[in-house]
Scaffold this motif. Sequence first.
Motif, mmCIF file in Angstrom:
data_model
loop_
_atom_site.group_PDB
_atom_site.id
_atom_site.type_symbol
_atom_site.label_atom_id
_atom_site.label_comp_id
_atom_site.label_asym_id
_atom_site.label_seq_id
_atom_site.Cartn_x
_atom_site.Cartn_y
_atom_site.Cartn_z
ATOM 1 N N ARG A 62 0.946 -1.329 0.111
ATOM 2 C CA ARG A 62 0.230 0.079 -0.178
ATOM 3 C C ARG A 62 0.788 1.264 0.058
ATOM 4 O O ARG A 62 0.516 2.308 -0.682
ATOM 5 N N SER A 63 1.835 1.118 0.778
ATOM 6 C CA SER A 63 2.905 2.297 0.945
ATOM 7 C C SER A 63 3.441 2.592 -0.508
ATOM 8 O O SER A 63 3.531 3.686 -1.130
ATOM 9 N N LYS A 74 0.881 3.934 -3.122
ATOM 10 C CA LYS A 74 0.515 5.323 -2.867
ATOM 11 C C LYS A 74 1.456 6.317 -3.415
ATOM 12 O O LYS A 74 1.225 7.285 -3.885
ATOM 13 N N GLU A 105 1.003 9.272 -5.875
ATOM 14 C CA GLU A 105 1.624 10.636 -5.451
ATOM 15 C C GLU A 105 2.391 11.184 -6.548
ATOM 16 O O GLU A 105 2.567 12.412 -6.853
ATOM 17 N N GLN A 116 -5.616 6.452 -8.257
ATOM 18 C CA GLN A 116 -6.478 5.852 -7.172
ATOM 19 C C GLN A 116 -8.066 6.535 -7.690
ATOM 20 O O GLN A 116 -8.571 7.431 -7.537
#
Length: 109
Positions: free
Chosen positions: A81-82, A85, A89, A95
């Motif tokens: 997940r990190s 993301k 970004e 997303q």
Amino acid sequence: MTVTEVLAGPPSVVPEPTGSAVAGSTVPRRETDMAATTLAPDYQRILAVLESEAGREGMRCQQLALALGLEAVPAKVEGLRSKAKRLVERGWALQVRPGVLTALAVPAV
């Protein structure tokens, strides 16, 4: 030349950071002409799954972990997940809904 200068060796040259890179990051900000091959292998694998048939509608990180051959345990899913993301970004992924990721649509040429 003195002994101190000889022992010090040649002056080191520090390369200038590129404008698109984020300090301390392995994921540069995406620019229009950048290929996924500029990313670290883990990030390339994530994008490949998101670009696949299974990822076109969007995937949750738990589904993404399974597609990558990882166990769907909290430690693996949160690490993924990190990374996901970070891809969002920096402009490599989207997303589409909270917790649901997909690859960017590539414009037709």
